[in-house]
Design an enzyme around this catalytic site. Structure first.
Site, PDB file in Angstrom:
ATOM      1  N   THR A  31       2.118  -5.575  -3.025  1.00 44.35           N
ATOM      2  CA  THR A  31       2.634  -4.254  -2.672  1.00 44.35           C
ATOM      3  C   THR A  31       1.748  -3.611  -1.615  1.00 44.35           C
ATOM      4  O   THR A  31       2.235  -3.073  -0.607  1.00 44.35           O
ATOM      5  CB  THR A  31       2.738  -3.356  -3.910  1.00 44.35           C
TER       6      THR A  31
ATOM      7  N   ASN B  91      13.130 -12.384  -5.119  1.00 48.94           N
ATOM      8  CA  ASN B  91      12.570 -12.314  -6.461  1.00 48.94           C
ATOM      9  C   ASN B  91      13.618 -12.198  -7.552  1.00 48.94           C
ATOM     10  O   ASN B  91      13.349 -12.531  -8.706  1.00 48.94           O
ATOM     11  CB  ASN B  91      11.595 -11.129  -6.564  1.00 48.94           C
TER      12      ASN B  91
ATOM     13  N   GLN C 222       7.231 -14.939  -3.705  1.00 47.05           N
ATOM     14  CA  GLN C 222       7.939 -15.830  -4.621  1.00 47.05           C
ATOM     15  C   GLN C 222       8.029 -17.262  -4.101  1.00 47.05           C
ATOM     16  O   GLN C 222       8.279 -18.188  -4.878  1.00 47.05           O
ATOM     17  CB  GLN C 222       9.358 -15.294  -4.875  1.00 47.05           C
TER      18      GLN C 222
ATOM     19  N   THR D 224     -14.073  -2.349  -2.603  1.00 49.79           N
ATOM     20  CA  THR D 224     -14.900  -3.436  -3.117  1.00 49.79           C
ATOM     21  C   THR D 224     -14.026  -4.535  -3.703  1.00 49.79           C
ATOM     22  O   THR D 224     -13.167  -4.268  -4.551  1.00 49.79           O
ATOM     23  CB  THR D 224     -15.854  -2.911  -4.208  1.00 49.79           C
TER      24      THR D 224
ATOM     25  N   CYS E 121       9.834  -4.748 -11.498  1.00 51.00           N
ATOM     26  CA  CYS E 121       9.370  -3.523 -10.840  1.00 51.00           C
ATOM     27  C   CYS E 121      10.351  -2.375 -10.986  1.00 51.00           C
ATOM     28  O   CYS E 121       9.977  -1.214 -10.844  1.00 51.00           O
ATOM     29  CB  CYS E 121       9.114  -3.802  -9.365  1.00 51.00           C
TER      30      CYS E 121
END
Length: 364
Positions: free
Chosen positions: A70, A146, A174, A230, A311
């Site tokens: 995403t 997907n 995918q 990080t 989702c």
């Protein structure tokens, strides 16, 4: 529980888990620190970077780790439009794309062209030819859908984009390691670890040299000065090892399972959604006339399968992908998605699908 929701996420490979453990348990240094332990952590990240890039088949460019696909898609689209500026105000994408692509495009102050697909789920080629022009900043297309598993013609779309001077972005989440990807036709490629037997929380954006999108996360610039934050050596190491395990053996396993699945959930009662030929066979999306999917899932609660994208579950809306195929609201809501892969056993698949089939027929 029989797990048949491989499009939502895949099981974590034991080898990937083993690679992560030392970095979770013993080796906790920040990979961006200059001391010896920090350098050891950075070395692990760089090994993983090379492993993911090699599995992708990318011989040049740079691979940036992200928090997931995403973020990678948001960065690719938003960052490219920011870099190009107003000279190319158009974004071209496809009606069956993931929400992270469609919603990102719509959030921009840009002209968004959403290409239609046919009943097979494949992009309308005439519409693509008409839309991709010298006003186009970026073309965004998914390799393997997907929800329905359809494989889009990425090489052809990439040629169109390049001829128009546009950037070609491919959401390969995918399809990574499952179907062939024309890397040479792409400028930006997004992948995700947890769709290929790696850990959740890490993905990557591969960037062709000279096509770097503008930064959208600001701070330390840890990833090549373009992406701040990080990195987790544990997540990167797990992703890297998972990427090395992608192989033709997985494809052969899936082909066997596909044959079994099609025999159990067969026509004419079960209708395949999307192309029967241009698709990844680890994704079976089928519908039965009048099926109450919510009731079916309740009756088959020992089986993990899906009514669509994880989702968008709970949104109350039917699948935008299935509606884009021309299915009615009723047909879209009578569809189920079965996903299988490396760790699916043939016997458990047969038993689970027979249970689903009996429950569905019992509704009639």
């Amino acid at each position: 529980m029989t797990y048949l929701d491989y499009q939502a996420t895949t099981p974590l490979a034991p080898e990937a888990f083993a690679a992560m453990v030392p970095w979770l348990r013993d080796q906790h240094a920040n990979p961006h620190s200059p001391h010896r332990e920090g350098r050891r952590a950075k070395a692990a990240v760089e090994v993983a970077r090379g492993q993911v890039a090699a599995a992708l088949g990318a011989t040049g460019g740079r691979l940036f780790f992200t928090s997931g696909a995403t973020e990678a898609a948001n960065w690719a689209i938003t960052g490219t439009c920011a870099r190009v500026g107003g000279k190319r105000p158009k974004v071209v994408t496809i009606a069956t794309e993931h929400a992270c692509v469609l919603d990102t495009a719509r959030a921009l102050a840009a002209e968004v062209v959403v290409l239609p697909v046919g009943p097979d789920g494949l992009v309308d080629r005439d519409a693509a030819l008409a839309a991709i022009d010298d006003r186009t900043a970026i073309v965004a297309a998914m390799l393997v859908n997907n929800e329905i598993g359809v494989v889009q013609p990425i090489a052809w779309l990439g040629e169109l984009a390049r001829a128009a001077g546009a950037v070609m972005f491919c959401d390969a989440v995918q399809g990574f390691g499952r179907v062939d990807l024309a890397v040479d036709a792409c400028d930006l490629i997004a992948v995700s670890a947890h769709k290929v037997y790696g850990p959740k929380g890490v993905g990557a954006l591969w960037v062709r040299d000279g096509m770097e999108p503008a930064a959208i996360l600001h701070g330390g610039g840890q990833e090549g000065g373009l992406r701040s934050g990080t990195l987790s050596p544990a997540l990167c190491a797990g992703f890297g090892v998972a990427a090395t395990l992608l192989s033709v053996e997985d494809r052969a396993q899936v082909e066997r399972l596909w044959g079994i699945a099609r025999m159990v959930l067969s026509a004419p009662d079960w209708v395949l959604n999307g192309s029967a030929e241009q698709r990844w066979h680890g994704n079976l999306n089928v519908r039965m006339d009048g099926l109450d999917v919510a009731r079916l899932m309740s009756e088959c609660r020992t089986i993990a399968f899906s009514a669509g994208s994880a989702c968008s579950s709970g949104s109350g809306r039917s699948s935008h992908v299935l509606r884009a195929l021309g299915l009615s609201e009723r047909e879209a809501r009578s569809s189920v998605r079965i996903g299988f892969g490396r760790y699916t056993q043939e016997e458990e698949l047969v038993q689970a699908l027979q249970t689903i089939d009996r429950a569905a027929r019992g509704q009639r």
